[in-house]
Design a protein around this motif. Structure first.
Motif, PDB file in Angstrom:
ATOM      1  N   THR A   3       0.856  -1.181   0.000  1.00 55.58           N
ATOM      2  CA  THR A   3       0.000   0.000   0.000  1.00 55.58           C
ATOM      3  C   THR A   3       0.891   1.230   0.000  1.00 55.58           C
ATOM      4  OG1 THR A   3      -0.126   0.085   2.420  1.00 55.58           O
ATOM      5  CG2 THR A   3      -1.875  -1.127   1.270  1.00 55.58           C
ATOM      6  N   ALA A   6      -1.766   7.676  -2.331  1.00 54.17           N
ATOM      7  CA  ALA A   6      -2.066   7.993  -3.726  1.00 54.17           C
ATOM      8  C   ALA A   6      -1.415   9.327  -4.089  1.00 54.17           C
ATOM      9  CB  ALA A   6      -3.569   8.075  -3.940  1.00 54.17           C
ATOM     10  N   LEU A  14      -8.002   6.269 -10.249  1.00 50.86           N
ATOM     11  CA  LEU A  14      -8.925   6.480  -9.133  1.00 50.86           C
ATOM     12  C   LEU A  14     -10.297   6.927  -9.628  1.00 50.86           C
ATOM     13  CD1 LEU A  14      -6.500   8.094  -6.544  1.00 50.86           C
ATOM     14  CD2 LEU A  14      -7.160   5.695  -6.796  1.00 50.86           C
ATOM     15  N   VAL A  55      -3.727   3.503  -1.786  1.00 47.90           N
ATOM     16  CA  VAL A  55      -3.942   2.553  -2.874  1.00 47.90           C
ATOM     17  C   VAL A  55      -3.187   1.270  -2.548  1.00 47.90           C
ATOM     18  CG1 VAL A  55      -4.409   4.256  -4.664  1.00 47.90           C
ATOM     19  CG2 VAL A  55      -2.057   3.532  -4.267  1.00 47.90           C
ATOM     20  N   ILE A  62      -2.414  -0.542  -9.667  1.00 46.46           N
ATOM     21  CA  ILE A  62      -3.291  -0.169  -8.562  1.00 46.46           C
ATOM     22  C   ILE A  62      -4.516  -1.073  -8.627  1.00 46.46           C
ATOM     23  CG2 ILE A  62      -4.701   1.642  -7.539  1.00 46.46           C
ATOM     24  CD1 ILE A  62      -2.743   3.674  -8.756  1.00 46.46           C
ATOM     25  N   SER A  65      -8.383   0.750  -3.335  1.00 48.84           N
ATOM     26  CA  SER A  65      -8.263   2.117  -2.825  1.00 48.84           C
ATOM     27  C   SER A  65      -9.162   2.333  -1.624  1.00 48.84           C
ATOM     28  CB  SER A  65      -8.646   3.122  -3.916  1.00 48.84           C
ATOM     29  OG  SER A  65     -10.023   2.989  -4.245  1.00 48.84           O
TER      30      SER A  65
END
Length: 150
Positions: A3, A6, A14, A55, A62, A65
Motif C-alpha cells: 500500500t 495515492a 482512481l 492505494v 493499482i 483504494s
C-alpha cells in the motif's frame, strides 16, 4: 501486495474506481441519477493534510483504494471532537477475496490513530451484504440505519 499514499498521477485510475463504486451501488440506491456520478473530490483528498488516500498495488498496478478524512463532529454531545470518515473503498473485481480491502482499511485506521483519532466511521448500504461482512470482519459494527419513504 503493498500500500502507499495515492498521488496526483494516480487520478485517472482512481476516477475509474469511483465509477466502479457507483456501478456497484446503483442496485442498492434507485435514487442515483443516470450517467457518470462523482461522489468524491479525489484531487482535494490527495492534497489535503486532513485526509489520506491509500492505494493497494500489485506488480505496479493499482488494484484497490480507500480514503480516511478527519472530520469535526457537528454535535456537542459526543465524547469525541473529531473522527475519521472512511470512504472510496474499492477493489478491482478480479482481485476481490484476497484481503485487499482489509489491507487498505488497516492502513487507513493506522493513519487515523497516528493523528490521535479514536472514532472511525463509514457508510455502507445495508443490502450490500458482501461489504457489510467485510467491514464487520475488520471490526466495525452497525450504528444507525437510515430509512426513507418514497
Amino acid at each position: 501486495m503493498t500500500t502507499r499514499e495515492a498521488t496526483e498521477q494516480d487520478l485517472n485510475t482512481l476516477l475509474e474506481f469511483e465509477q466502479g463504486i457507483v456501478t456497484t451501488e446503483r442496485p442498492f440506491n434507485i435514487t442515483l441519477i443516470d450517467g457518470e456520478i462523482h461522489y468524491y473530490d479525489l484531487l482535494h483528498l490527495i492534497q489535503s493534510p486532513d485526509a489520506s488516500v491509500i492505494v493497494a498495488v500489485e506488480n505496479n498496478e493499482i488494484v484497490g483504494s480507500g480514503y480516511a478524512l478527519i472530520k469535526q463532529t457537528e454535535k456537542d454531545y459526543y465524547n469525541f471532537n473529531s473522527f475519521a470518515y472512511l470512504g472510496f473503498m474499492y477493489v478491482k473485481p478480479e482481485y476481490r477475496g484476497r484481503g485487499i480491502n482489509k489491507l487498505v482499511l488497516d492502513e487507513l485506521i493506522r493513519w487515523a490513530r497516528s493523528r490521535g483519532i479514536s472514532e472511525i466511521r463509514l457508510d455502507v448500504y445495508d443490502q450490500n451484504e458482501a461489504a457489510v461482512k467485510a467491514y464487520e470482519k475488520a471490526g466495525f459494527e452497525p450504528l444507525l440505519l437510515t430509512m426513507r419513504l418514497k
